[in-house]
Design an enzyme around this catalytic site. Structure first.
Site, mmCIF file in Angstrom:
data_model
loop_
_atom_site.group_PDB
_atom_site.id
_atom_site.type_symbol
_atom_site.label_atom_id
_atom_site.label_comp_id
_atom_site.label_asym_id
_atom_site.label_seq_id
_atom_site.Cartn_x
_atom_site.Cartn_y
_atom_site.Cartn_z
ATOM 1 N N LEU A 20 0.840 -1.215 -0.133
ATOM 2 C CA LEU A 20 0.081 -0.035 -0.058
ATOM 3 C C LEU A 20 0.853 1.288 -0.001
ATOM 4 O O LEU A 20 0.435 2.272 -0.412
ATOM 5 C CB LEU A 20 -1.068 0.107 1.298
ATOM 6 N N GLY A 23 7.383 4.112 3.515
ATOM 7 C CA GLY A 23 8.212 5.064 4.278
ATOM 8 C C GLY A 23 9.566 5.137 4.454
ATOM 9 O O GLY A 23 10.267 4.074 4.039
ATOM 10 N N THR A 27 7.103 -0.241 5.486
ATOM 11 C CA THR A 27 6.320 -0.598 4.365
ATOM 12 C C THR A 27 5.207 -1.137 4.760
ATOM 13 O O THR A 27 4.962 -2.007 5.711
ATOM 14 C CB THR A 27 7.107 -1.642 3.309
ATOM 15 N N LYS A 44 1.816 -2.586 8.963
ATOM 16 C CA LYS A 44 2.920 -1.870 8.906
ATOM 17 C C LYS A 44 4.240 -2.645 9.154
ATOM 18 O O LYS A 44 4.353 -3.240 10.356
ATOM 19 C CB LYS A 44 2.834 -0.814 9.799
ATOM 20 N N ASP A 137 2.487 15.710 13.227
ATOM 21 C CA ASP A 137 2.900 15.386 11.675
ATOM 22 C C ASP A 137 1.557 15.402 10.923
ATOM 23 O O ASP A 137 1.247 14.408 10.237
ATOM 24 C CB ASP A 137 3.649 14.056 11.673
#
EC number: 2.7.11.1
Length: 468
Positions: A20, A23, A27, A44, A137
């Site tokens: 999907l 980063g 992943t 994740k 963030d």
């Protein structure tokens, strides 16, 4: 979005499929549970080899925060596992992608759609604020959508989040520069208010299609962030006064002048009271009961006001309701209430004509007596402009804003006015203007309710929110 490359890692109890996203140190894969339910989740996968001390701290913070909070607009952490190579965060799967993609596919969002998303984001932020948690963030890429159709917003990626009391200050640079508050980028002290700046940037991007500091290079971006110039809002598309006011107050460079969390949650554009939710229908029906009672007592003005207030809850109730049969039943009821409100509106309108004639002789006397008071003259002139606009048929939000501004000033002046004839006239004028403003407000609400009910706004918003 699926991607190529090496096969996904193996995770006990799950089958990892398409990738999907990727980063800095993780992943994310779509995955299916091996049990009978075949639950769909997002996993994740964090490579242990990619972790440094800072990223370990971020990961531990994310796990700690997500394990302890549950909220309908925050992505749920279902479990976490680890093996010799990876740490796995097993999370709620959001099939609608992220807000960045949603905006990009549509270029800009209508204000009504942006407002619905903002209400949901505000709801999540209020929950975090009540628990002294700052995200640090906030950006469209970290805001997921639950489904392609009629999506619910889900706040994600708490890697930079911190437990912060309102008085806590930090010095460490965190977040994405396009969405970071100026005080963070300039490496000054900052506190929880940086999240409010980020909300302003996200809302700006949703409405105008790009963030306010969009740049072709990091040097250009840095110059814009470090500048002292106020953020200018484009003139197109036009925004409602409440929306424009909120944007300007969120995008205030000086954190001490920026809108506070309490002011943000209470702002009329955020309007958390009327956001779609399970209690919307109950609040609407309670108001209808009161409206019917006033209607039976012959108090047309009070009944009309209550019907209008009820319709303000029926619209979010329509948007919240997912069952087609119940939705249609609500819509039928709304149509009936609008019809009755129209009849009451005609009754009240005939009475209001007398109101429009009130105050004219007394107002002229008051103006004569106010010639030695420039501030009072200016406020009365503003009120006269509002009255003139209304009598010309310009019974819109701009006229209401003129009424509200003039009344705000006149009330301050009344408090300082000594006893006497001028004070009596000023008090009477304020009462007349308040009655006119209240009537105008009801007219505006009535038109909005008509539009929402007759044109089935809930479905139009749903189609606007559907990913194609």
């Amino acid at each position: 979005m699926a991607g190529g490359g090496c096969a996904p890692p193996r995770l006990d109890g799950f089958v990892l499929t398409e990738r999907l996203g990727t980063g800095t140190y993780a992943t994310v894969y779509k995955a299916y549970g091996k049990r009978d339910t075949r639950e769909v989740v997002a996993v994740k996968c964090v490579s242990k080899r990619s972790l440094n001390r800072a990223s370990v701290e971020n990961l531990l913070t994310e796990i700690e925060i997500l394990k302890t909070i549950r909220h309908p607009h925050i992505v749920e952490l279902k479990d976490f596992q680890w093996d010799s190579d990876h740490i796995y965060l097993i999370m709620e799967f959001c099939a609608g992608g992220d807000l960045s993609r949603f905006i990009r596919m549509r270029r800009i969002l209508p204000e009504k759609v942006a407002r619905i998303f903002l209400q949901q984001l505000a709801c999540a932020l209020k929950f975090l604020h009540d628990h002294n948690i700052s995200h640090l963030d906030l950006k469209p890429q970290n805001i997921l959508l639950s489904t392609p159709e009629n999506p619910q917003l889900k706040l994600a990626d708490f890697g930079f989040a911190q437990y912060m009391s309102p008085w806590d200050e930090k010095h460490v640079l965190r977040g994405s520069p396009l969405y970071m508050a100026p005080e963070m980028v300039c490496r000054q002290q900052y506190d929880a208010r940086v999240d409010l700046w980020s909300v302003g940037v996200i809302l700006y991007e949703a409405l105008f299609g790009r963030p306010p500091f969009a740049s072709r290079s990091f040097a250009e971006l840095e110059e814009k962030i470090r500048s002292d110039r106020a953020i200018e809002l484009p003139s197109r598309p036009p925004l409602s006064p409440d929306c424009r006011d909120l944007l300007q107050r969120l995008l205030e460079r000086d954190p001490l002048k920026r809108i506070s969390f309490e002011e943000f949650f209470a702002h009329p554009f955020v309007d958390m009271e009327h956001m779609p939710g399970p209690e919307s229908f109950c609040k609407a029906t309670n108001l209808v009961v009161e409206a019917v009672k006033k209607d039976q007592e012959g108090d047309a003005s009070a009944a009309l006001s209550l019907y209008c207030k009820a319709l303000e809850y029926f619209v979010p109730a329509l948007h919240y309701e997912s069952d087609a049969r119940r939705k249609e039943a609500i819509r039928t009821k709304v149509g009936q209430y609008i019809s009755r409100a129209e009849e009451l509106k005609a009754l009240v309108a005939s009475k209001s004509k007398n109101l429009l004639q009130q105050g004219n002789p007394a107002r002229e006397i008051l103006k004569e007596m106010a010639k030695d008071k420039p501030r009072l003259c200016a406020a009365l002139e503003m009120a006269s402009v509002a009255v003139a606009r209304e009598e010309e048929g310009k019974d819109d939000g701009d006229t209401l804003e003129l009424y509200q501004q003039s009344l705000g000033e006149l009330l301050l002046l009344l408090a300082a006015e000594p006893a006497g004839r001028r004070r009596e006239l000023l008090h009477a004028e304020i009462q007349t203007l308040m009655a006119r403003a209240e009537y105008l407000k009801d007219q505006i609400k009535m038109r909005e309710a008509q539009s929402m009910g007759k044109e089935a706004l809930a479905d139009s918003v749903r189609s606007s929110c559907t990913l194609q």
